[in-house]
Scaffold this motif. Structure first.
Motif, short mmCIF file in Angstrom:
data_model
loop_
_atom_site.label_atom_id
_atom_site.label_comp_id
_atom_site.label_asym_id
_atom_site.label_seq_id
_atom_site.Cartn_x
_atom_site.Cartn_y
_atom_site.Cartn_z
N UNK A 1 0.83 -1.20 0.00
CA UNK A 1 0.00 0.00 0.00
C UNK A 1 0.87 1.26 0.00
N UNK A 2 1.94 1.25 0.79
CA UNK A 2 2.81 2.43 0.86
C UNK A 2 3.53 2.63 -0.48
N UNK A 3 3.99 1.54 -1.12
CA UNK A 3 4.64 1.67 -2.44
C UNK A 3 3.68 2.30 -3.43
N UNK A 4 2.43 1.85 -3.43
CA UNK A 4 1.44 2.41 -4.34
C UNK A 4 1.25 3.90 -4.09
N UNK A 5 1.18 4.28 -2.80
CA UNK A 5 1.00 5.69 -2.46
C UNK A 5 2.15 6.53 -3.00
N UNK A 6 3.37 6.04 -2.84
CA UNK A 6 4.54 6.82 -3.30
C UNK A 6 4.53 6.96 -4.82
N UNK A 7 4.22 5.87 -5.50
CA UNK A 7 4.14 5.93 -6.96
C UNK A 7 3.02 6.87 -7.41
N UNK A 8 1.90 6.84 -6.69
CA UNK A 8 0.77 7.67 -7.06
C UNK A 8 1.10 9.15 -6.94
#
Length: 788
Positions: A158-165
């Motif tokens: 979830x955190x990786x997705x947030x950073x990419x987003x």
């Protein structure tokens, strides 16, 4: 309120607070923790590649019409402007109503998700940008492990997705992100992307979707199976209505519009695009194209990589096949050898354009399918070599004889090269390419050919006289004939060479004892048609890669294999077969050259021929093993055949195909016979002095005369006429003389027998055999062949 805070706080502080909320209990020290976590969050890798997602590849004919589609995912990419506004509005209303306001993270939704996350539930709260990121990570995964990592239900993911987003929002516009999402999202039932989903469920393009349809599709993306309108229409309808309510809440539509849409039925029009070669109208050509890509290192380092590229890159593969010619070929092979014939025989045909090597048609009398046990079904392409999904090949019979003609002309021999060998002859001292001496070879002519006859290159070719070609090969040299075959691109279908320790060359090479494919023979004959220019068979002209934006151009790969005069000489000789020779009655109304072929005991039958602008080869036989299941005493379709020759079934298939296939081509003429090869008389020169002592006159030309007049003329000349009971197709009037053997002008002793063949008229659908001069008997060798 939380959304307003998200707009006021800087990206770093928001990220820190967010991550703290996701990662830590709500206790003291939150401000310090948030600052520290924010710094670490912003230092995480943020560059996310966003390649186009997998989409369908299409195979096109030479006119740009689709003949097959191949894909792992049913997806067709379109621009955002090519999607109905209600589709965009429905997906935003249902999945991320603040999409155009936030910076990639829906703070309110994510804080709510944080609470669920602490309880072990990481689903929900994702913005459209985050969902797009997840889909990109899944689709771009190269391994199963990477796919599982992209889907794992962990806080780390979830955190990786947030950073990419967050990073994605800084380099892409909102519309670009929305377009990417609507093209990559899964809408259920095998449909990926809005365009494919619209076509699959409703039979319309994405820009034609109405409000109810768009709301139905938007409702599926959260749980594609549960809300699948085909499988679960009641749940899908309820979900659609929820979407419509959300669109009212977000101001996209009015309550009245929602009520009107709710009152409609789902009104599905479900369809699926074909996938693979099986549904294609030309499945074996399609399979050849697939093999061409998957076996060629030009398109990837290994077969797995090439197969994935083919099925995911959205390729537009432009090919050489002509749909009209393909239809002509398919109709002809199906007519003469029906697909589900109980004899299990198969007809296979290939058309090739001389001068380019482009394959214009590839047909066989079989349905395309994986179960060989089903009558009339196969996945083997009998027109081509084993390394392209074909078989190990079939003996080609006398269609090999033109190779010997080319080798002889190449050595400077002329049309007048003659031999007086009788009906049976023995060849001694032939050597293979390693210098090894082969055993003596005794062979005979089939039919009514009598001993004592003499033939030159023209009459020997017209009658397909085995003994003549045996002597010609002996004079040329077996190894030189083999090398000529290789110069013409002829090779064994199993990939072996003609002359090695395992597949040693044999005496009967000139009579077609080697296993080859129809494509190989068609391409070699195309070299004769093109003045000696040999081109590699070509099925693909260009490939557009819609993922990379690159286009691969494939040009013809040609070389001058033999001298143009040699090619013209062979063409001249093969034109004569239509005039009282083995292809009589099979002309196509324009200049053509051809040769029949029948293997020993009619195991299989061939016909290879060409015009100056199109070459075609037909094979008929039994895929289970021609020697074990020959073309004798066999019923194919509703016809019974005592014995099948090259002119019996392959000839009419070729004739019917070429007559249609050449309709749009100019009627070109062949070059004249090169003068360097001498005169074009069909009569051989006078025999030597010892033979001449017994000769008093030549065979009179009685072709075209009524039977009684012909018999009388032959008797007056001192010969014994023998009128054959078998009539042959001929341009001569029915009942008149179509041909004699030996040929008119042949000088024979007084009292010698002259065989007379009467005409059946303008051709016949069934032939009991070819004109005399064919056939071979060599005990113990199944590889040896008849010579028609």
């Amino acid at each position: 309120m939380l959304q307003k805070i998200g707009q006021l706080l800087g990206v770093g502080i928001v990220a820190g607070v967010l991550v703290a909320a996701l990662a830590l209990p709500a206790i003291g020290g939150l401000g310090i923790t948030a600052r520290n976590v924010a710094t670490g969050f912003l230092n995480m890798p943020s560059e996310l590649e966003t390649p186009p997602p997998p989409q369908r590849s299409v195979i096109l004919d030479r006119d740009g019409e689709v003949i097959a589609e191949i894909y792992d995912q049913n997806r067709e990419l379109v621009k955002l402007d090519d999607m109905a506004p209600v589709m965009r509005e429905a997906i935003i209303a249902m999945e991320d109503s603040h999409f155009y306001e936030h910076g990639g993270i829906d703070i309110g939704g994510t804080f709510r998700a944080a609470i669920r996350t602490l309880s072990g539930d990481v689903e929900g709260g994702s913005s459209l940008t985050q969902q797009y990121v997840k889909n990109v990570l899944v689709e771009s995964a190269d391994t199963q492990a990477e796919q599982e990592e992209a889907r794992e239900t962990t806080l780390g993911r979830k955190i990786r997705e947030l950073r990419y987003a967050v990073a994605l929002e800084q380099r892409m516009t909102k519309d670009e992100i929305l377009e990417g999402y609507l093209n990559i999202a899964y809408f259920g039932d095998g449909a990926y992307g809005a365009e494919s989903a619209a076509k699959h469920f409703f039979g319309v393009n994405a820009d034609e979707l109405n409000l109810a349809q768009a709301a139905t599709l938007a409702g599926t993306v959260r749980y594609p199976y549960l809300y699948n309108p085909r499988l679960n229409p009641e749940d899908a309808t309820a979900r659609r209505n929820v979407v419509l309510d959300r669109m009212v809440e977000t101001g996209y539509i009015t309550q009245a519009e929602a009520d009107e849409a709710k009152a409609t039925e789902l009104d599905l029009d479900v369809s699926n695009p074909s996938n693979g070669c099986m549904p294609s109208k030309m499945p074996f050509f399609c399979d050849y194209v697939v093999q061409e890509i998957e076996q060629n290192e030009r398109y990837g380092e290994n077969e797995t990589e090439r197969a994935r590229w083919l099925r995911t890159a959205g390729l537009r593969i432009h090919t050489t096949v002509d749909s009209d010619m393909q239809e002509a070929a398919q109709d002809a092979v199906d007519k003469w050898v029906p697909r589900r014939n109980e004899s299990r025989k198969v007809a296979a045909e290939v058309l090739v354009e001389p001068g380019t090597g482009e394959i214009r048609a590839m047909a066989q009398s079989r349905n395309y399918g994986p179960d060989e046990a089903n009558l009339g079904e196969t996945s083997i392409n009998f027109t081509t070599d084993m390394n392209h999904g074909g078989s190990t090949g079939f003996q080609a019979g006398s269609t090999f004889k033109p190779i010997t003609l080319a080798a002889a002309l190449d050595q400077g021999m002329g049309f007048g090269t003659s031999y007086s060998s009788g009906n049976t002859t023995t060849i001694t001292g032939q050597r293979n390419c390693n210098g090894g001496v082969l055993a003596d070879w005794t062979l005979s002519n089939a039919g009514d050919t009598k001993g004592g006859s003499s033939h030159n290159m023209i009459s020997g070719t017209k009658g397909s006289v085995n003994t003549y070609f045996a002597h010609l090969q002996a004079d040329v040299g077996l190894c030189d004939v083999i090398k000529m075959a290789e110069r013409l691109g002829i090779h064994r279908a199993d990939g072996e060479s003609f002359d090695n320790e395992r597949t040693q060359a044999n005496n009967s090479f000139t009579l077609g004892s080697e296993e080859v494919s129809p494509l190989t023979m068609a391409n070699a004959y195309a070299a004769f048609a093109s003045g000696g220019k040999l081109c590699k068979p070509q099925a693909i002209t260009s490939i557009e890669d819609r993922q990379s934006g690159e286009t691969i151009e494939i040009k013809p790969d040609c070389e001058q294999a033999i001298d143009k005069d040699v090619a013209a000489g062979v063409s001249y000789l093969l034109q004569q077969t239509f005039n009282g020779g083995t292809t009589t009655g099979l002309d196509i109304g324009r200049p053509a050259a051809a040769k029949t072929g029948t293997t020993d005991g009619s195991a299989s039958a061939w016909f290879a021929g060409y015009t100056p602008n199109l070459a075609g080869t037909v094979f008929v036989g039994d895929p289970r093993g021609p020697q074990n299941y020959p073309l004798r005493n066999v019923t194919i379709g509703d016809r019974y055949y005592g014995e099948v020759f090259g002119a019996t079934i392959p000839g009419p298939i070729w004739q019917e195909t070429m007559s249609r296939a050449t309709q749009e081509l100019p009627a070109e003429s062949f070059p004249p016979a090169p003068s360097q090869f001498g005169g074009t008389s069909q009569s051989p020169p006078r025999p030597n002095a010892d033979e001449a002592a017994n000769i008093e006159g030549g065979v009179p030309d009685v072709v075209g005369l009524p039977e009684a007049e012909a018999v009388s003329a032959l008797e007056d000349a001192g010969f014994e006429p023998n009128v054959s009971s078998a009539r042959v197709p001929s341009g001569e009037a029915e009942g008149t003389v179509a041909a004699v053997n030996p040929d008119p002008g042949s000088e024979l002793p007084q009292g010698a027998t002259v065989n007379v063949f009467l005409s059946a008229g303008g051709g016949s659908e069934e032939r009991s055999g070819d004109l005399p001069g064919g056939g071979l008997f060599a005990p113990g060798r199944l590889e040896d062949v008849d010579g028609d």
